[in-house]
Design a protein around this motif. Structure first.
Motif, PDB file in Angstrom:
ATOM      1  N   ALA A 236       4.878  -3.831  -6.617  1.00  0.00           N
ATOM      2  CA  ALA A 236       6.066  -3.044  -6.922  1.00  0.00           C
ATOM      3  C   ALA A 236       6.856  -2.852  -5.637  1.00  0.00           C
ATOM      4  N   LYS A 237       8.179  -2.925  -5.730  1.00  0.00           N
ATOM      5  CA  LYS A 237       9.008  -2.842  -4.529  1.00  0.00           C
ATOM      6  C   LYS A 237       8.762  -1.567  -3.727  1.00  0.00           C
ATOM      7  N   PRO A 238       8.672  -0.370  -4.342  1.00  0.00           N
ATOM      8  CA  PRO A 238       8.387   0.831  -3.539  1.00  0.00           C
ATOM      9  C   PRO A 238       7.034   0.755  -2.829  1.00  0.00           C
ATOM     10  N   GLN A 239       6.054   0.145  -3.487  1.00  0.00           N
ATOM     11  CA  GLN A 239       4.733   0.017  -2.870  1.00  0.00           C
ATOM     12  C   GLN A 239       4.777  -0.947  -1.689  1.00  0.00           C
ATOM     13  N   GLN A 240       5.500  -2.037  -1.850  1.00  0.00           N
ATOM     14  CA  GLN A 240       5.647  -3.000  -0.759  1.00  0.00           C
ATOM     15  C   GLN A 240       6.342  -2.360   0.437  1.00  0.00           C
ATOM     16  N   GLU A 241       7.379  -1.566   0.168  1.00  0.00           N
ATOM     17  CA  GLU A 241       8.087  -0.892   1.259  1.00  0.00           C
ATOM     18  C   GLU A 241       7.189   0.100   1.973  1.00  0.00           C
ATOM     19  N   ALA A 242       6.343   0.796   1.233  1.00  0.00           N
ATOM     20  CA  ALA A 242       5.426   1.751   1.854  1.00  0.00           C
ATOM     21  C   ALA A 242       4.439   1.038   2.764  1.00  0.00           C
ATOM     22  N   HIS A 243       3.946  -0.118   2.345  1.00  0.00           N
ATOM     23  CA  HIS A 243       3.036  -0.905   3.188  1.00  0.00           C
ATOM     24  C   HIS A 243       3.740  -1.378   4.461  1.00  0.00           C
ATOM     25  N   GLU A 244       4.969  -1.846   4.310  1.00  0.00           N
ATOM     26  CA  GLU A 244       5.707  -2.358   5.471  1.00  0.00           C
ATOM     27  C   GLU A 244       6.025  -1.245   6.460  1.00  0.00           C
ATOM     28  N   GLN A 245       6.396  -0.072   5.963  1.00  0.00           N
ATOM     29  CA  GLN A 245       6.687   1.059   6.853  1.00  0.00           C
ATOM     30  C   GLN A 245       5.445   1.505   7.607  1.00  0.00           C
ATOM     31  N   GLU A 251      -0.125   1.620  11.136  1.00  0.00           N
ATOM     32  CA  GLU A 251      -1.002   2.319  10.215  1.00  0.00           C
ATOM     33  C   GLU A 251      -1.251   1.446   8.978  1.00  0.00           C
ATOM     34  N   ILE A 252      -2.193   1.905   8.143  1.00  0.00           N
ATOM     35  CA  ILE A 252      -2.485   1.224   6.886  1.00  0.00           C
ATOM     36  C   ILE A 252      -2.252   2.205   5.755  1.00  0.00           C
ATOM     37  N   PHE A 253      -1.414   1.816   4.809  1.00  0.00           N
ATOM     38  CA  PHE A 253      -1.097   2.679   3.673  1.00  0.00           C
ATOM     39  C   PHE A 253      -2.003   2.307   2.499  1.00  0.00           C
ATOM     40  N   THR A 254      -2.732   3.275   1.967  1.00  0.00           N
ATOM     41  CA  THR A 254      -3.688   3.002   0.894  1.00  0.00           C
ATOM     42  C   THR A 254      -3.409   3.795  -0.383  1.00  0.00           C
ATOM     43  N   GLY A 255      -2.350   4.561  -0.407  1.00  0.00           N
ATOM     44  CA  GLY A 255      -2.073   5.383  -1.590  1.00  0.00           C
ATOM     45  C   GLY A 255      -1.074   4.730  -2.517  1.00  0.00           C
ATOM     46  N   VAL A 256      -0.457   5.554  -3.343  1.00  0.00           N
ATOM     47  CA  VAL A 256       0.604   5.114  -4.238  1.00  0.00           C
ATOM     48  C   VAL A 256       1.917   5.691  -3.733  1.00  0.00           C
ATOM     49  N   SER A 257       2.887   4.836  -3.566  1.00  0.00           N
ATOM     50  CA  SER A 257       4.168   5.296  -3.050  1.00  0.00           C
ATOM     51  C   SER A 257       4.754   6.395  -3.941  1.00  0.00           C
ATOM     52  N   PRO A 258       5.245   7.469  -3.340  1.00  0.00           N
ATOM     53  CA  PRO A 258       5.884   8.514  -4.156  1.00  0.00           C
ATOM     54  C   PRO A 258       7.161   8.037  -4.826  1.00  0.00           C
ATOM     55  N   ASN A 259       7.692   6.902  -4.395  1.00  0.00           N
ATOM     56  CA  ASN A 259       8.898   6.358  -5.010  1.00  0.00           C
ATOM     57  C   ASN A 259       8.612   5.569  -6.290  1.00  0.00           C
TER      58      ASN A 259
END
Length: 284
Positions: A236-245, A251-259
């Motif tokens: 999902a685009k919001p999830q991909q953006e959260a990983h890239e940020q 850092e490593i993002f392991t949750g679900v994007s709030p977006n």
């Protein structure tokens, strides 16, 4: 209750001495109901009737195959058409019924000119092929999910295994909902061909078909593998953006994007990816 009475009656009607007569008298009535137009509102009376009829069809014994064999092609063709046009609640029951019929009716389905097995495999391939657009529509859209939506807690939250629920199991039936309309929330139903939940049912069904119809394996594996790869790489685009940020910050993002607003659909999407990975493992 009404559901238990229906199950008891169905068991009596499918006894060997009575089953052929039951099929001859009632199958045409069931088929006539299902030839009507699909409904996409969960509590609509027509939808509840169609769902009930599909549940009954799903419970009809197809093994031993003799009694059901004369109706195999007609019922299969109807179910294949319904998967393409029905809502996701009904389409899930349809694909499970297709699996049961194909597993037990190989004698008639292996006859030259009967293409239902390949038709079903092609339809599943179309579902995989459509997933990039479905992800974009359902998960990149900022529209929030309904407040009463059930959010799967983890991938495979219906038990966590690769096997679909069997008829009569708590996870495999909506029959217990009969007579409980007042307790149900009215909700719109999406098309089955655009449903993550329907897609999640398909890997184990394709595996079962491959085990019975070995001749279908080689040509279809070549088609499935690239489609599987695409689905597994989807984000999902919001999830991909959260990983890239997070990566930009080390850092490593392991949750679900709030977006991601439709968290229920996101959970269903992850479950479908898990089942697809299991499918890939089986193919290897």
């Amino acid at each position: 209750d009404a559901a238990q009475q229906l199950r008891d009656q169905l068991e009596a009607y499918t006894a060997p001495h009575f089953y052929p007569l039951f099929l001859r008298k009632l199958l045409p009535l069931f088929i006539n109901v299902l030839k009507g137009p699909p409904v996409f509102i969960s509590t609509n009376p027509e939808q509840r009737l169609r769902n009930c009829v599909l549940e009954i069809l799903h419970r009809l014994p197809t093994n031993p195959p003799d009694a059901f064999e004369p109706y195999t092609l007609e019922v299969l063709n109807l179910l294949l058409d319904l998967v393409k046009n029905e809502n996701e609640d009904n389409a899930i029951i349809c694909v499970k019924s297709i699996m049961d019929i194909m597993r037990h009716q190989s004698r008639i389905l292996n006859v030259e000119g009967n293409n239902q097995v390949q038709d079903f495999l092609t339809m599943v391939q179309e579902m995989f092929d459509d997933m990039p657009q479905v992800v974009k529509t359902q998960l990149d859209n900022p529209s929030p999910a309904p407040s009463n939506a059930v959010i799967p807690s983890t991938p495979g939250s219906q038990g966590g295994n690769f096997q679909s629920p069997r008829p009569g199991s708590p996870g495999g039936s909506t029959m217990s909902d009969l007579g409980a309309e007042s307790q149900q929330q009215t909700r719109p139903l999406m098309k089955g061909m655009q449903s993550f939940k329907v897609l999640a049912e398909c890997p184990i069904i394709v595996v079962s078909i491959f085990q019975v119809y070995r001749q279908s394996v080689t040509p279809n594996v070549k088609k499935f593998v690239p489609l599987i790869k695409v689905v597994l790489m989807l984000q999902a685009k919001p999830q991909q953006e959260a990983h890239e940020q997070a990566k930009a910050k080390g850092e490593i993002f392991t949750g679900v994007s709030p977006n991601i607003r439709n968290r229920a659909a996101f959970g269903e999407f992850i479950t479908a990816q898990v089942k697809t990975m299991s499918f890939l493992a089986y193919l290897f």
